[in-house]
Design a protein around this motif. Structure first.
Motif, PDB file in Angstrom:
ATOM      1  N   ALA A  83       0.831  -1.205   0.000  1.00  0.00           N
ATOM      2  CA  ALA A  83       0.000   0.000   0.000  1.00  0.00           C
ATOM      3  C   ALA A  83       0.863   1.251   0.000  1.00  0.00           C
ATOM      4  O   ALA A  83       0.534   2.243  -0.666  1.00  0.00           O
ATOM      5  N   MET A  84       1.989   1.204   0.712  1.00  0.00           N
ATOM      6  CA  MET A  84       2.910   2.345   0.731  1.00  0.00           C
ATOM      7  C   MET A  84       3.380   2.649  -0.688  1.00  0.00           C
ATOM      8  O   MET A  84       3.385   3.812  -1.118  1.00  0.00           O
ATOM      9  N   LEU A  85       3.756   1.622  -1.443  1.00  0.00           N
ATOM     10  CA  LEU A  85       4.246   1.814  -2.810  1.00  0.00           C
ATOM     11  C   LEU A  85       3.125   2.261  -3.744  1.00  0.00           C
ATOM     12  O   LEU A  85       3.296   3.206  -4.522  1.00  0.00           O
ATOM     13  N   VAL A  86       1.987   1.592  -3.658  1.00  0.00           N
ATOM     14  CA  VAL A  86       0.860   1.918  -4.528  1.00  0.00           C
ATOM     15  C   VAL A  86       0.378   3.340  -4.263  1.00  0.00           C
ATOM     16  O   VAL A  86       0.149   4.111  -5.196  1.00  0.00           O
ATOM     17  N   ASP A  87       0.226   3.693  -3.013  1.00  0.00           N
ATOM     18  CA  ASP A  87      -0.245   5.035  -2.679  1.00  0.00           C
ATOM     19  C   ASP A  87       0.721   6.104  -3.176  1.00  0.00           C
ATOM     20  O   ASP A  87       0.300   7.176  -3.620  1.00  0.00           O
ATOM     21  N   GLU A  88       2.004   5.822  -3.126  1.00  0.00           N
ATOM     22  CA  GLU A  88       2.994   6.751  -3.654  1.00  0.00           C
ATOM     23  C   GLU A  88       2.822   6.899  -5.169  1.00  0.00           C
ATOM     24  O   GLU A  88       2.878   8.002  -5.702  1.00  0.00           O
ATOM     25  N   LEU A  89       2.594   5.800  -5.840  1.00  0.00           N
ATOM     26  CA  LEU A  89       2.447   5.825  -7.298  1.00  0.00           C
ATOM     27  C   LEU A  89       1.203   6.568  -7.756  1.00  0.00           C
ATOM     28  O   LEU A  89       1.221   7.256  -8.771  1.00  0.00           O
ATOM     29  N   ILE A  90       0.112   6.431  -7.024  1.00  0.00           N
ATOM     30  CA  ILE A  90      -1.119   7.100  -7.436  1.00  0.00           C
ATOM     31  C   ILE A  90      -1.287   8.466  -6.776  1.00  0.00           C
ATOM     32  O   ILE A  90      -2.271   9.153  -7.023  1.00  0.00           O
TER      33      ILE A  90
END
Length: 175
Positions: A83-90
């Motif tokens: 979620a940390m990575l995905v949230d950063e990407l979006i």
């Protein structure tokens, strides 16, 4: 269960170290951890995998902004590190407005609530995470793993990446 490792490129190939993500809360924290493992500001890959369900690659080249790829945004979004990575990407900021400094206290908080124009905002719904892979699929192209190959990886993807990079033994030593 997670597996996380750092692969640092050196003049002699790749050096691997397993890494604990307990103190990593943001992509910036992960990038700092990767930079600490770097040799002469060379490339460091942070590899994260959760039981074959998803994997992520974070690439740090010196002081450049980290580049990120996640194999399955929906599945990764269900785990804290994913979620940390995905949230950063979006571009989502999940820190919320928990701190008093971040709250917009305009004096109306004791009276009637201000009208909310968007029903999703009123319900607290955020945009859903995109399905499938997310991020920079060309993250490893110059290292021998093209976009098509990266997008096709499943199961033990990190081992397959290590095979192409020529550091399978190094990665398996820390697994």
């Amino acid at each position: 269960m997670y597996f996380a490792a750092l692969l640092a490129r050196t003049d002699d190939g790749w050096e691997a170290s397993d890494t604990e993500l307990d103190n990593v809360e943001t992509l910036a924290d992960l990038a700092d951890l990767a930079r600490e493992a770097a040799v002469d500001d060379d490339t460091v890959l942070a590899l994260i995998e959760q039981e074959g369900a998803w994997f992520g690659v974070v690439r740090v080249d010196g002081e450049d902004d980290p580049r990120v790829f996640v194999s399955n945004a929906v599945v990764a979004g269900r785990s804290s590190y994913g979620a940390m990575l995905v949230d950063e990407l979006i571009g989502r900021d999940d820190t919320g407005a928990d701190d008093l400094d971040d709250l917009d206290l305009d004096g109306t908080e004791d009276g009637e609530p201000e009208p909310v124009e968007d029903e999703a905002e009123e319900a607290g719904d955020a945009e859903p995470r995109p399905a499938g892979p997310l991020g920079d699929a060309g993250i490893l192209s110059d290292l021998g793993v093209g976009e098509k190959e990266l997008l096709a990886l499943e199961g033990d993807a990190l081992s397959e990446i290590a095979d192409v990079l020529g550091c399978t033994d190094v990665l398996e030593a820390v697994r």
